[in-house]
Design a protein around this motif. Sequence first.
Motif, PDB file in Angstrom:
ATOM      1  N   VAL A  69      23.305   8.045 -25.313  1.00  0.00           N
ATOM      2  CA  VAL A  69      22.994   8.793 -26.285  1.00  0.00           C
ATOM      3  C   VAL A  69      23.409   8.131 -27.363  1.00  0.00           C
ATOM      4  CG1 VAL A  69      21.903  10.852 -26.829  1.00  0.00           C
ATOM      5  CG2 VAL A  69      21.679  10.610 -24.785  1.00  0.00           C
ATOM      6  N   VAL A  70      22.135   8.066 -28.247  1.00  0.00           N
ATOM      7  CA  VAL A  70      23.090   7.797 -29.443  1.00  0.00           C
ATOM      8  C   VAL A  70      22.662   9.127 -30.923  1.00  0.00           C
ATOM      9  CG1 VAL A  70      23.355   5.792 -31.331  1.00  0.00           C
ATOM     10  CG2 VAL A  70      22.633   4.974 -28.929  1.00  0.00           C
ATOM     11  N   VAL A  71      23.514   9.311 -31.317  1.00  0.00           N
ATOM     12  CA  VAL A  71      23.454  10.189 -32.259  1.00  0.00           C
ATOM     13  C   VAL A  71      24.004   9.592 -33.598  1.00  0.00           C
ATOM     14  CG1 VAL A  71      23.740  11.848 -30.990  1.00  0.00           C
ATOM     15  CG2 VAL A  71      25.691  11.436 -32.319  1.00  0.00           C
ATOM     16  N   ASP A  72      23.390  10.136 -34.366  1.00  0.00           N
ATOM     17  CA  ASP A  72      23.537   9.974 -36.116  1.00  0.00           C
ATOM     18  C   ASP A  72      25.559  10.361 -36.766  1.00  0.00           C
ATOM     19  OD1 ASP A  72      21.887  12.191 -36.354  1.00  0.00           O
ATOM     20  OD2 ASP A  72      21.263  11.888 -38.361  1.00  0.00           O
ATOM     21  N   VAL A  73      24.848  11.108 -36.505  1.00  0.00           N
ATOM     22  CA  VAL A  73      26.522  12.521 -37.011  1.00  0.00           C
ATOM     23  C   VAL A  73      27.522  13.302 -35.912  1.00  0.00           C
ATOM     24  CG1 VAL A  73      26.064  12.049 -39.278  1.00  0.00           C
ATOM     25  CG2 VAL A  73      25.097  14.112 -37.811  1.00  0.00           C
ATOM     26  N   GLU A  74      28.613  12.838 -36.406  1.00  0.00           N
ATOM     27  CA  GLU A  74      28.687  14.053 -35.551  1.00  0.00           C
ATOM     28  C   GLU A  74      29.027  15.218 -35.105  1.00  0.00           C
ATOM     29  OE1 GLU A  74      31.539  12.741 -32.820  1.00  0.00           O
ATOM     30  OE2 GLU A  74      31.628  10.643 -34.223  1.00  0.00           O
ATOM     31  N   MET A  75      28.201  15.977 -35.843  1.00  0.00           N
ATOM     32  CA  MET A  75      27.702  17.623 -35.239  1.00  0.00           C
ATOM     33  C   MET A  75      26.341  17.071 -34.350  1.00  0.00           C
ATOM     34  SD  MET A  75      27.520  18.774 -39.779  1.00  0.00           S
ATOM     35  CE  MET A  75      26.356  20.562 -38.657  1.00  0.00           C
ATOM     36  N   VAL A  76      25.396  16.370 -34.540  1.00  0.00           N
ATOM     37  CA  VAL A  76      24.439  15.835 -33.843  1.00  0.00           C
ATOM     38  C   VAL A  76      24.753  16.182 -32.086  1.00  0.00           C
ATOM     39  CG1 VAL A  76      22.328  14.942 -32.420  1.00  0.00           C
ATOM     40  CG2 VAL A  76      22.716  14.974 -34.728  1.00  0.00           C
ATOM     41  N   ARG A  82      26.576  18.563 -21.780  1.00  0.00           N
ATOM     42  CA  ARG A  82      27.206  17.706 -21.341  1.00  0.00           C
ATOM     43  C   ARG A  82      26.684  16.163 -21.197  1.00  0.00           C
ATOM     44  NH1 ARG A  82      24.914  23.033 -16.556  1.00  0.00           N
ATOM     45  NH2 ARG A  82      26.863  24.321 -17.796  1.00  0.00           N
ATOM     46  N   ARG A  83      26.871  15.760 -22.242  1.00  0.00           N
ATOM     47  CA  ARG A  83      26.801  14.566 -21.422  1.00  0.00           C
ATOM     48  C   ARG A  83      27.351  13.404 -23.380  1.00  0.00           C
ATOM     49  NH1 ARG A  83      22.432  10.775 -19.933  1.00  0.00           N
ATOM     50  NH2 ARG A  83      23.123   9.695 -20.004  1.00  0.00           N
ATOM     51  N   GLU A  84      27.754  12.610 -22.603  1.00  0.00           N
ATOM     52  CA  GLU A  84      28.530  11.934 -23.760  1.00  0.00           C
ATOM     53  C   GLU A  84      27.317   9.993 -24.692  1.00  0.00           C
ATOM     54  OE1 GLU A  84      32.267  11.103 -23.796  1.00  0.00           O
ATOM     55  OE2 GLU A  84      32.023  12.701 -22.463  1.00  0.00           O
ATOM     56  N   THR A  85      27.655  10.709 -25.907  1.00  0.00           N
ATOM     57  CA  THR A  85      27.266  10.408 -26.900  1.00  0.00           C
ATOM     58  C   THR A  85      27.643   9.025 -27.826  1.00  0.00           C
ATOM     59  OG1 THR A  85      27.635  11.825 -28.337  1.00  0.00           O
ATOM     60  CG2 THR A  85      26.072  12.398 -27.646  1.00  0.00           C
ATOM     61  N   VAL A  86      26.839   8.134 -28.329  1.00  0.00           N
ATOM     62  CA  VAL A  86      27.542   7.278 -29.297  1.00  0.00           C
ATOM     63  C   VAL A  86      27.956   7.630 -30.420  1.00  0.00           C
ATOM     64  CG1 VAL A  86      26.841   4.430 -29.598  1.00  0.00           C
ATOM     65  CG2 VAL A  86      27.475   5.396 -27.035  1.00  0.00           C
ATOM     66  N   CYS A  87      28.286   7.767 -30.966  1.00  0.00           N
ATOM     67  CA  CYS A  87      28.057   7.420 -32.219  1.00  0.00           C
ATOM     68  C   CYS A  87      29.192   6.921 -33.083  1.00  0.00           C
ATOM     69  CB  CYS A  87      28.594   9.593 -33.259  1.00  0.00           C
ATOM     70  SG  CYS A  87      28.697   9.490 -35.016  1.00  0.00           S
ATOM     71  N   ARG A  88      28.760   5.772 -34.036  1.00  0.00           N
ATOM     72  CA  ARG A  88      29.686   5.058 -34.772  1.00  0.00           C
ATOM     73  C   ARG A  88      29.896   5.178 -36.820  1.00  0.00           C
ATOM     74  NH1 ARG A  88      30.340   0.365 -32.385  1.00  0.00           N
ATOM     75  NH2 ARG A  88      31.566   0.006 -33.926  1.00  0.00           N
ATOM     76  N   LEU A  89      29.294   6.270 -36.265  1.00  0.00           N
ATOM     77  CA  LEU A  89      29.363   7.033 -38.377  1.00  0.00           C
ATOM     78  C   LEU A  89      31.105   6.973 -39.097  1.00  0.00           C
ATOM     79  CD1 LEU A  89      27.665   7.656 -41.153  1.00  0.00           C
ATOM     80  CD2 LEU A  89      28.530  10.086 -40.303  1.00  0.00           C
ATOM     81  N   LYS A  90      32.502   7.091 -37.640  1.00  0.00           N
ATOM     82  CA  LYS A  90      33.821   6.537 -38.429  1.00  0.00           C
ATOM     83  C   LYS A  90      33.499   4.714 -39.090  1.00  0.00           C
ATOM     84  CE  LYS A  90      34.997   9.635 -35.398  1.00  0.00           C
ATOM     85  NZ  LYS A  90      35.263  10.028 -34.148  1.00  0.00           N
ATOM     86  N   ASP A  91      32.657   4.263 -38.445  1.00  0.00           N
ATOM     87  CA  ASP A  91      33.255   2.797 -38.051  1.00  0.00           C
ATOM     88  C   ASP A  91      32.229   2.492 -38.638  1.00  0.00           C
ATOM     89  OD1 ASP A  91      34.925   2.795 -35.960  1.00  0.00           O
ATOM     90  OD2 ASP A  91      33.215   3.514 -34.674  1.00  0.00           O
ATOM     91  N   ALA A  92      31.272   3.128 -39.304  1.00  0.00           N
ATOM     92  CA  ALA A  92      31.046   2.103 -40.864  1.00  0.00           C
ATOM     93  C   ALA A  92      30.997   2.465 -42.291  1.00  0.00           C
ATOM     94  CB  ALA A  92      29.006   3.214 -40.422  1.00  0.00           C
ATOM     95  N   THR A  93      30.498   1.478 -42.578  1.00  0.00           N
ATOM     96  CA  THR A  93      30.527   1.088 -44.252  1.00  0.00           C
ATOM     97  C   THR A  93      29.714   1.159 -45.582  1.00  0.00           C
ATOM     98  OG1 THR A  93      30.658  -0.938 -44.485  1.00  0.00           O
ATOM     99  CG2 THR A  93      32.723  -0.195 -44.245  1.00  0.00           C
ATOM    100  N   LEU A 107      25.397  -0.407 -36.017  1.00  0.00           N
ATOM    101  CA  LEU A 107      26.087  -0.335 -35.108  1.00  0.00           C
ATOM    102  C   LEU A 107      26.308   0.088 -33.858  1.00  0.00           C
ATOM    103  CD1 LEU A 107      29.167  -0.033 -37.673  1.00  0.00           C
ATOM    104  CD2 LEU A 107      28.888  -2.303 -36.701  1.00  0.00           C
ATOM    105  N   ALA A 108      25.759   1.094 -33.412  1.00  0.00           N
ATOM    106  CA  ALA A 108      25.559   1.785 -32.311  1.00  0.00           C
ATOM    107  C   ALA A 108      24.503   0.612 -31.354  1.00  0.00           C
ATOM    108  CB  ALA A 108      25.315   3.339 -32.801  1.00  0.00           C
TER     109      ALA A 108
END
Length: 194
Positions: A69-76, A82-93, A107-108
């Motif tokens: 599961v990939v999300v666009d922002v940490e708020m999502v 009950r599920r881990e997600t991938v969010c790469r916003l912190k790594d993005a420029t 990146l995700a």
Amino acid sequence: MNRTVHPIEQESYRRLRARLDTSPLPPLTRAVVERVIHSAADLAYASDLVLNERELTAAHAALHAGAPVVVDVEMVAAGITRRETVCRLKDATSGPGRTRSAHAVRLAYEEVGPGALWVIGCAPTALEELLRLDAAPALVIGLPVGFVGAAESKAALRASGLPAVSNVSEKGGSAVAAAALNALLYHPTSKETL
């Protein structure tokens, strides 16, 4: 996935169903519509959401089989339980012609590859970038919010032919996007209903 439902949530659903008859809807469509309405207290989502039961069924199976599961922002991500997600916003420029949200999607995708469930609840540019990739998603929950690009990016998602949950209006946001994914998480699998 069995879970204990709090009495306040039970009462909220009882009141929702007293105002809106969702019983004719197919099971997963009903689950998504009700959870989104519950998250926003906005009955208008019943006619604003665009869903396909066959696509939801395939996405439900992929999700319960462990698809990322990939999300666009940490708020999502914070709203998905009950599920881990991938969010790469912190790594993005950001860069010329590219927002941080768009870069985070790229990146995700490099991390998870095809077959993921994508949950976009904030940035229309994240959804636009996802549509440029050959991501072969299990599902795109495209519910970004805003007056600039939100409705247009959701229209492009629907036109893409990708399996999707979207809505027609400018409404959306992190809470409703997370709610749509949670509806699929909470809905029992065939093994759980036996």
